[in-house]
Design a protein around this motif. Structure first.
Motif, PDB file in Angstrom:
ATOM      1  N   GLY A 107       0.819  -1.213   0.000  1.00  0.00           N
ATOM      2  CA  GLY A 107       0.000   0.000   0.000  1.00  0.00           C
ATOM      3  C   GLY A 107       0.846   1.253   0.000  1.00  0.00           C
ATOM      4  O   GLY A 107       0.534   2.237  -0.685  1.00  0.00           O
ATOM      5  N   THR A 110       1.997   1.978  -3.386  1.00  0.00           N
ATOM      6  CA  THR A 110       0.849   2.082  -4.305  1.00  0.00           C
ATOM      7  C   THR A 110       0.651   0.870  -5.207  1.00  0.00           C
ATOM      8  O   THR A 110       0.048   0.975  -6.275  1.00  0.00           O
ATOM      9  CB  THR A 110       0.941   3.364  -5.177  1.00  0.00           C
ATOM     10  OG1 THR A 110       2.050   3.257  -6.082  1.00  0.00           O
ATOM     11  CG2 THR A 110       1.087   4.609  -4.311  1.00  0.00           C
ATOM     12  N   VAL A 112      -1.066  -1.592  -4.046  1.00  0.00           N
ATOM     13  CA  VAL A 112      -2.459  -1.826  -3.687  1.00  0.00           C
ATOM     14  C   VAL A 112      -3.022  -0.535  -3.105  1.00  0.00           C
ATOM     15  O   VAL A 112      -2.271   0.334  -2.647  1.00  0.00           O
ATOM     16  CB  VAL A 112      -2.625  -2.972  -2.648  1.00  0.00           C
ATOM     17  CG1 VAL A 112      -2.035  -4.257  -3.164  1.00  0.00           C
ATOM     18  CG2 VAL A 112      -2.028  -2.585  -1.305  1.00  0.00           C
ATOM     19  N   ASP A 113      -4.339  -0.413  -3.134  1.00  0.00           N
ATOM     20  CA  ASP A 113      -4.992   0.719  -2.488  1.00  0.00           C
ATOM     21  C   ASP A 113      -4.829   0.570  -0.970  1.00  0.00           C
ATOM     22  O   ASP A 113      -5.214  -0.464  -0.412  1.00  0.00           O
ATOM     23  CB  ASP A 113      -6.470   0.747  -2.855  1.00  0.00           C
ATOM     24  CG  ASP A 113      -7.208   1.896  -2.204  1.00  0.00           C
ATOM     25  OD1 ASP A 113      -7.660   1.731  -1.052  1.00  0.00           O
ATOM     26  OD2 ASP A 113      -7.309   2.961  -2.833  1.00  0.00           O
ATOM     27  N   LEU A 116      -8.006  -0.342   0.976  1.00  0.00           N
ATOM     28  CA  LEU A 116      -8.453  -1.695   0.669  1.00  0.00           C
ATOM     29  C   LEU A 116      -7.550  -2.724   1.356  1.00  0.00           C
ATOM     30  O   LEU A 116      -8.019  -3.743   1.865  1.00  0.00           O
ATOM     31  CB  LEU A 116      -8.454  -1.921  -0.839  1.00  0.00           C
ATOM     32  CG  LEU A 116      -9.056  -3.226  -1.361  1.00  0.00           C
ATOM     33  CD1 LEU A 116     -10.488  -3.392  -0.872  1.00  0.00           C
ATOM     34  CD2 LEU A 116      -9.008  -3.253  -2.876  1.00  0.00           C
ATOM     35  N   GLY A 117      -6.253  -2.426   1.370  1.00  0.00           N
ATOM     36  CA  GLY A 117      -5.309  -3.310   2.043  1.00  0.00           C
ATOM     37  C   GLY A 117      -5.583  -3.392   3.533  1.00  0.00           C
ATOM     38  O   GLY A 117      -5.549  -4.475   4.132  1.00  0.00           O
ATOM     39  N   ASN A 167      -5.382  -5.433  -6.258  1.00  0.00           N
ATOM     40  CA  ASN A 167      -6.576  -4.756  -5.745  1.00  0.00           C
ATOM     41  C   ASN A 167      -7.835  -5.570  -6.009  1.00  0.00           C
ATOM     42  O   ASN A 167      -8.728  -5.637  -5.154  1.00  0.00           O
ATOM     43  CB  ASN A 167      -6.713  -3.369  -6.375  1.00  0.00           C
ATOM     44  CG  ASN A 167      -5.837  -2.333  -5.697  1.00  0.00           C
ATOM     45  OD1 ASN A 167      -5.594  -2.405  -4.492  1.00  0.00           O
ATOM     46  ND2 ASN A 167      -5.342  -1.380  -6.456  1.00  0.00           N
ATOM     47  N   ASP A 168      -7.911  -6.183  -7.189  1.00  0.00           N
ATOM     48  CA  ASP A 168      -9.078  -7.013  -7.509  1.00  0.00           C
ATOM     49  C   ASP A 168      -9.184  -8.175  -6.518  1.00  0.00           C
ATOM     50  O   ASP A 168     -10.282  -8.489  -6.030  1.00  0.00           O
ATOM     51  CB  ASP A 168      -8.951  -7.562  -8.937  1.00  0.00           C
ATOM     52  CG  ASP A 168      -8.844  -6.459  -9.969  1.00  0.00           C
ATOM     53  OD1 ASP A 168      -9.853  -5.782 -10.207  1.00  0.00           O
ATOM     54  OD2 ASP A 168      -7.746  -6.264 -10.519  1.00  0.00           O
ATOM     55  N   PHE A 171     -10.212  -7.013  -3.008  1.00  0.00           N
ATOM     56  CA  PHE A 171     -11.637  -6.679  -2.993  1.00  0.00           C
ATOM     57  C   PHE A 171     -12.490  -7.943  -2.940  1.00  0.00           C
ATOM     58  O   PHE A 171     -13.417  -8.060  -2.133  1.00  0.00           O
ATOM     59  CB  PHE A 171     -11.986  -5.852  -4.235  1.00  0.00           C
ATOM     60  CG  PHE A 171     -13.434  -5.462  -4.319  1.00  0.00           C
ATOM     61  CD1 PHE A 171     -13.951  -4.489  -3.472  1.00  0.00           C
ATOM     62  CD2 PHE A 171     -14.272  -6.057  -5.230  1.00  0.00           C
ATOM     63  CE1 PHE A 171     -15.292  -4.126  -3.530  1.00  0.00           C
ATOM     64  CE2 PHE A 171     -15.612  -5.720  -5.297  1.00  0.00           C
ATOM     65  CZ  PHE A 171     -16.127  -4.749  -4.453  1.00  0.00           C
TER      66      PHE A 171
END
Length: 202
Positions: A107, A110, A112-113, A116-117, A167-168, A171
């Motif tokens: 994170g 960057t 991953v978001d 969200l992480g 990220n997918d 999520f």
């Protein structure tokens, strides 16, 4: 843990013990303890953090070493007949601290978001905590989502292909863990009501 899950867990441990057997024997001979391996495995992540912004492949190598050491400490513990509850607590602490460090680092740079992480780590730890409570209360889970290794694999995919699906995955796994957590909370709550469980006031 269900009977099937327990068999799979025991089979995985036996496979890892066999894989690490030659190295485990050497480490036991030189008096290396499982806790020392666990702590060293956590410190190895310093290399993961240091190189992630300049050399992704080298950063990934440090992550792989961390994972190997995470499997090695248990093999050494069982070989040396030192697989006690205290060691399991240390191993669990290092395991999930390592996961937090990896997700936090991804994170920070960057990959991953960050939000969200953070959500993923929160849900994952909550799910694991509830699974431990269910185990203590003898409530068998039908399945357990062990997604962190898939996240690590997707990081390796990113390193070699430059395709980022992290990220997918975070999520999707966060969505999947949410009903599992709710179900566990309800089952634990119902069991405690049935057994009239009370927390003692010390």
């Amino acid at each position: 843990m269900s009977v099937t899950g327990l068999k799979q867990y025991e089979a995985t441990k036996a496979w890892r013990d066999k894989l690490f057997c030659p190295l485990s024997r050497i480490l036991v001979k030189f008096g290396v303890t499982p806790n020392q391996i666990s702590i060293f495995g956590l410190l190895v992540l310093i290399g993961f953090i240091y190189y992630i912004d300049t050399n992704l492949k080298l950063s990934m190598m440090f992550l792989i070493i961390h994972l190997l050491l995470d499997g090695l400490d248990g093999a050494v513990a069982r070989l040396s007949k030192n697989d006690c509850t205290a060691g399991e607590i240390m191993d669990t602490f290092v395991d999930y601290t390592g996961m937090f460090i990896v997700i936090w680092t991804l994170g920070l740079y960057t990959y991953v978001d960050p939000n969200l992480g953070l959500l993923y780590v929160f849900l994952y730890l909550m799910m694991v905590g509830l699974m431990i409570v269910r185990y203590l209360l003898k409530i068998k889970p039908k399945f357990v989502i062990r997604s962190k290794y898939i996240i690590y694999a997707l990081f390796a995919w990113l390193v070699f292909t430059s395709q980022n699906y992290l990220n997918d995955a975070l999520f999707i796994f966060s969505i999947l863990m949410t009903p599992a957590i709710i179900i566990s909370l309800l089952k634990v709550n119902n069991r405690l009501k049935i057994e009239n469980f009370k927390i003692k006031d010390y």
